[in-house]
Design a protein around this motif. Structure first.
Motif, PDB file in Angstrom:
ATOM      1  N   GLU A  98       0.828  -1.201   0.000  1.00  0.00           N
ATOM      2  CA  GLU A  98       0.000   0.000   0.000  1.00  0.00           C
ATOM      3  C   GLU A  98       0.862   1.251   0.000  1.00  0.00           C
ATOM      4  O   GLU A  98       0.529   2.241  -0.642  1.00  0.00           O
ATOM      5  N   GLU A 108      -2.648  10.335  -2.151  1.00  0.00           N
ATOM      6  CA  GLU A 108      -3.111   8.964  -1.952  1.00  0.00           C
ATOM      7  C   GLU A 108      -4.415   8.688  -2.704  1.00  0.00           C
ATOM      8  O   GLU A 108      -5.041   7.651  -2.495  1.00  0.00           O
ATOM      9  N   VAL A 140      -7.011   7.472  -5.506  1.00  0.00           N
ATOM     10  CA  VAL A 140      -6.983   6.228  -6.283  1.00  0.00           C
ATOM     11  C   VAL A 140      -7.408   6.441  -7.737  1.00  0.00           C
ATOM     12  O   VAL A 140      -7.278   5.535  -8.556  1.00  0.00           O
ATOM     13  N   ASP A 141      -7.923   7.645  -8.063  1.00  0.00           N
ATOM     14  CA  ASP A 141      -8.402   7.870  -9.430  1.00  0.00           C
ATOM     15  C   ASP A 141      -7.396   8.602 -10.314  1.00  0.00           C
ATOM     16  O   ASP A 141      -7.552   8.657 -11.521  1.00  0.00           O
ATOM     17  N   PHE A 188      -6.385   8.012 -13.960  1.00  0.00           N
ATOM     18  CA  PHE A 188      -6.677   6.590 -14.096  1.00  0.00           C
ATOM     19  C   PHE A 188      -8.118   6.362 -14.521  1.00  0.00           C
ATOM     20  O   PHE A 188      -8.428   5.375 -15.165  1.00  0.00           O
ATOM     21  N   TYR A 214      -7.535   3.666 -17.478  1.00  0.00           N
ATOM     22  CA  TYR A 214      -8.494   2.568 -17.463  1.00  0.00           C
ATOM     23  C   TYR A 214      -9.198   2.432 -18.813  1.00  0.00           C
ATOM     24  O   TYR A 214      -9.506   1.328 -19.260  1.00  0.00           O
ATOM     25  N   ASP A 238      -5.085  -2.995 -14.688  1.00  0.00           N
ATOM     26  CA  ASP A 238      -4.336  -3.699 -13.649  1.00  0.00           C
ATOM     27  C   ASP A 238      -3.276  -2.827 -12.986  1.00  0.00           C
ATOM     28  O   ASP A 238      -2.578  -3.276 -12.074  1.00  0.00           O
ATOM     29  N   THR A 290      -2.110   0.380 -10.682  1.00  0.00           N
ATOM     30  CA  THR A 290      -2.590   1.266  -9.622  1.00  0.00           C
ATOM     31  C   THR A 290      -1.721   2.519  -9.589  1.00  0.00           C
ATOM     32  O   THR A 290      -0.558   2.490 -10.028  1.00  0.00           O
ATOM     33  N   PRO A 291      -2.244   3.617  -9.075  1.00  0.00           N
ATOM     34  CA  PRO A 291      -1.417   4.825  -8.973  1.00  0.00           C
ATOM     35  C   PRO A 291      -0.121   4.600  -8.202  1.00  0.00           C
ATOM     36  O   PRO A 291       0.928   5.117  -8.585  1.00  0.00           O
TER      37      PRO A 291
END
Length: 234
Positions: free
Chosen positions: A3, A43, A45-46, A130, A147, A153, A155-156
C-alpha cells in the motif's frame, strides 16, 4: 504491491491526503528547504499526482532539462506496466499521450527564471488520470485515462514506484552524460516532431537544440522556445 510505495535510494516519499495538491506542497516545502529527492504524492486512487523536489547544481537552462527526464521516466514506467500494445508519446512541452490522446502531463517550477541563474530548487510534478472524473468516457476523443486504454491492472502507487525508479535512473544518465542521451531517448517518443503545430505557437516543430529548447520554423526563420517559458510562476 504494498500500500505504501517503495522508493529507490536517494528518493523519499511523503504521502498527502487525496485533496492536497502535491505540486503546491512540494513548492512550499522546497522554499522552506526540504531535502532534494523528496517526492510528495497524493493517496487518491483515481489519479496519480506526485511532485519531485530537486536541488540542481547547474544554471536553470540546464537544470530545466530534467523535465524531459521525468517524461521519459513516466513513459518507461507506463511501458513496463501497461499492455504492450499501448503506445506512450509526448506533446511538447508538457503533455503525455496514450494511444494518441492526452493522458496527463508534467508541470514544473523553480525559484529563478533567468536561464543563467542557479536555482536553489526545481520541482517537477506529474499527473496521470486513471479514470474519468467527469463526463462520459469517449466524450472528448483528445483526452483519455489509463483505465479507458485497457490499463486496468495498474494502480497509482505502482506507477509512482515505477516512475521514481525510472526517473532516478535517467537522472543519473543525465548527470553523468549530459542532455544528449536524454534527447536521443525523448525524440522518438515525441509525436509532433516534424509536424506543423499551433500550440504553444504556430510553426513547424523541427526538433530540440542542445539546450533542450524547441526549434520552431516559421517560414524562413527558426526560433527557439525554452521550457522555462512554461514554468509555473510563483
Amino acid at each position: 504491491m504494498s500500500e505504501s510505495p517503495q522508493f529507490p535510494p536517494l528518493f523519499t516519499g511523503k504521502a498527502l491526503p487525496k485533496h492536497t495538491d502535491p505540486f503546491d506542497k512540494a513548492v512550499s516545502r522546497a522554499i522552506a528547504g526540504v531535502d532534494s529527492g523528496t517526492i510528495f504524492y497524493s493517496e487518491a486512487v483515481d489519479t496519480l499526482r506526485a511532485a519531485l523536489v530537486l536541488a540542481p547544481e547547474t544554471p536553470l537552462e540546464e537544470a530545466i532539462q530534467a523535465v524531459y527526464v521525468a517524461q521519459i521516466g513516466l513513459a518507461e514506467s507506463l511501458g513496463a506496466l501497461a499492455p504492450p500494445e499501448v503506445p506512450v508519446h509526448f506533446a511538447w512541452p508538457d503533455r503525455i499521450k496514450v494511444n494518441g490522446a492526452v493522458c496527463g502531463g508534467v508541470r514544473f517550477a523553480a525559484d529563478v527564471s533567468d536561464p543563467k541563474a542557479h536555482p536553489d530548487w526545481l520541482v517537477i510534478g506529474i499527473e496521470v488520470p486513471f479514470m474519468h472524473l467527469g463526463g462520459e468516457p469517449g466524450e472528448n476523443p483528445n483526452q483519455t485515462c489509463l483505465y479507458e486504454e485497457g490499463c486496468v491492472d495498474i494502480t497509482p502507487m505502482a506507477l509512482l514506484e515505477s516512475w521514481s525508479r525510472h526517473t532516478l535512473l535517467w537522472l543519473t544518465y543525465f548527470m553523468d552524460s549530459g542532455f544528449a542521451r536524454v534527447h536521443n531517448e525523448w525524440r522518438p517518443r515525441c509525436d509532433t516532431l516534424g509536424e506543423t503545430i499551433s500550440q504553444p505557437r504556430s510553426g513547424v516543430f523541427v526538433g530540440l537544440d542542445e539546450k533542450g529548447r524547441m526549434l520552431l520554423r516559421q517560414g524562413v526563420m527558426t526560433e527557439t522556445v525554452s521550457l522555462i517559458e512554461f514554468a509555473e510562476h510563483l
